[in-house]
Design a protein around this motif. Structure first.
Motif, PDB file in Angstrom:
ATOM      1  N   LYS A   1      52.926  36.417  39.793  1.00 15.33           N
ATOM      2  CA  LYS A   1      52.174  37.517  40.390  1.00 15.33           C
ATOM      3  C   LYS A   1      52.433  37.576  41.897  1.00 15.33           C
ATOM      4  O   LYS A   1      52.475  36.533  42.554  1.00 15.33           O
ATOM      5  CB  LYS A   1      50.672  37.342  40.123  1.00 15.33           C
TER       6      LYS A   1
ATOM      7  N   PRO B   1      46.130  39.876  46.827  1.00 19.78           N
ATOM      8  CA  PRO B   1      46.712  39.863  45.477  1.00 19.78           C
ATOM      9  C   PRO B   1      47.211  41.261  45.117  1.00 19.78           C
ATOM     10  O   PRO B   1      46.682  42.265  45.597  1.00 19.78           O
ATOM     11  CB  PRO B   1      45.533  39.461  44.582  1.00 19.78           C
TER      12      PRO B   1
ATOM     13  N   CYS C   1      39.638  35.026  47.898  1.00 24.11           N
ATOM     14  CA  CYS C   1      40.716  35.208  46.927  1.00 24.11           C
ATOM     15  C   CYS C   1      40.778  34.051  45.933  1.00 24.11           C
ATOM     16  O   CYS C   1      41.001  34.241  44.740  1.00 24.11           O
ATOM     17  CB  CYS C   1      42.045  35.356  47.659  1.00 24.11           C
ATOM     18  N   LEU C   2      40.540  32.827  46.433  1.00 24.46           N
ATOM     19  CA  LEU C   2      40.748  31.642  45.613  1.00 24.46           C
ATOM     20  C   LEU C   2      39.577  31.327  44.685  1.00 24.46           C
ATOM     21  O   LEU C   2      39.685  30.437  43.847  1.00 24.46           O
ATOM     22  CB  LEU C   2      41.017  30.442  46.516  1.00 24.46           C
TER      23      LEU C   2
ATOM     24  N   LEU D   1      40.892  31.995  41.339  1.00 23.20           N
ATOM     25  CA  LEU D   1      42.301  31.644  41.174  1.00 23.20           C
ATOM     26  C   LEU D   1      42.459  30.128  41.207  1.00 23.20           C
ATOM     27  O   LEU D   1      42.182  29.487  42.221  1.00 23.20           O
ATOM     28  CB  LEU D   1      43.123  32.283  42.305  1.00 23.20           C
TER      29      LEU D   1
END
Length: 313
Positions: free
Chosen positions: A244, A289, A300-301, A304
């Motif tokens: 990705k 992303p 973001c994490l 993820l």
């Protein structure tokens, strides 16, 4: 009191807007603005006018948008305007000598670098990409070459260590308007002395391409740091994690040896992604992303899961 100069302004993008505004705010007369034709923009491909056209029309300034500046019909239009001076800022095309020779005071250009460094379409971005610590605005007497004319005025500004090309672009655009106003006033008085460029010291700044953003992690962290800043906001730096695509912003050099191969993620937490490079590590504090908005690394994490030594390809 001397008569106002009749000025034709040629420019297209955001960078040119403060320069046009400076002329509109000054004592001279802007008799027309020339810019590129309306183009499709954004994901919706909506046809939109360039920023210079929007400003010119707001002030009821006639706007010309020729597909080519080399036709006899366009030259005739310019002759009919009888300009004393042509002012150019990020117009987007090289102008023919017969057009430059038309005004009695010739043509001057607002350029976003310290010429002869960074001649070309992307001087601001390349100054950041190459890790320069200073740049500036040059007012140049134009000739038919690519930013090769004599220098009339130059102002130096520092580049911040964390500053992006986008941030520097905004600062230099505003400075360009200020310096242009000064230059036109002094040119009118005959108080500007032209000096030739040192052509042997010239460097070039070609247009950026999207593929430049695909990071090569074998480069030293300091080079990647400058590249990410220089490609922000467009085309932006990117890499692939588990297939990705992620765009990377707000880098910071961390002077430690990773003990991992270049591109391996050594740590992923609220501070960011710590990535091994060809020399030292790079901390990525902001991530975008694919298909989502840019955000801080911590946000973001959260959804993820990244294992130690996960590669960014």
């Amino acid at each position: 009191m001397s008569a106002s100069l009749r000025i034709v302004f040629m420019g297209t993008p955001d960078f040119a807007v403060p320069s046009l505004q400076a002329l509109l705010d000054g004592p001279e007369e802007v008799v027309a603005a020339v810019c590129q034709p309306d183009r499709e923009r954004g994901r919706g491909k909506k046809v939109s006018p360039p920023p210079v056209k929007v400003l010119a029309e707001r002030h009821r300034i006639p706007v010309l948008q020729p597909e080519s500046v080399r036709t006899a019909s366009f030259l005739e239009e310019m002759q009919a305007l009888a300009p004393d001076l042509l002012v150019v800022a990020a117009y987007g095309k090289i102008l023919p000598q017969r057009l430059l020779d038309l005004p009695r005071l010739g043509a001057i250009n607002v350029h976003g670098s310290l010429l002869p460094k960074y001649r070309g379409a992307a001087p601001i971005q390349w100054a950041v990409i190459n890790g320069e610590t200073e740049t500036g605005i040059t007012i140049m007497q134009m000739d038919a070459g690519m930013d090769t004319g004599d220098i009339l005025l130059a102002v130096v500004v520092p580049i911040g260590r964390q500053e992006t090309a986008g941030e520097l672009f905004g600062r230099l655009a505003l400075l360009g308007g200020e310096v242009l106003g000064n230059a036109v006033a002094r040119l009118k008085e005959g108080a500007l002395a032209a000096r030739p460029q040192a052509h042997d010291l010239a460097s070039h700044a070609p247009m950026l391409k999207k593929e430049m953003g695909h990071l090569d992690w074998t480069l030293p962290a300091c080079r990647l740091h400058d590249l990410i800043r220089g490609l922000a906001p467009w085309p932006s730096a990117y890499g692939f994690i588990d297939g990705k695509r992620f765009r990377f912003f707000s880098p910071e050099v961390v002077p430690v040896r990773a003990g991992s191969p270049p591109g391996a993620i050594c740590r992923a937490d609220g501070q960011g992604l710590l990535v091994a490079t060809g020399d030292d590590c790079l901390l990525i504090r902001e991530i975008q992303p694919e298909g989502k908005k840019r955000m801080d690394a911590g946000s973001c994490l959260r959804g993820l899961r990244i294992l130690p030594n996960t590669p960014i390809t």
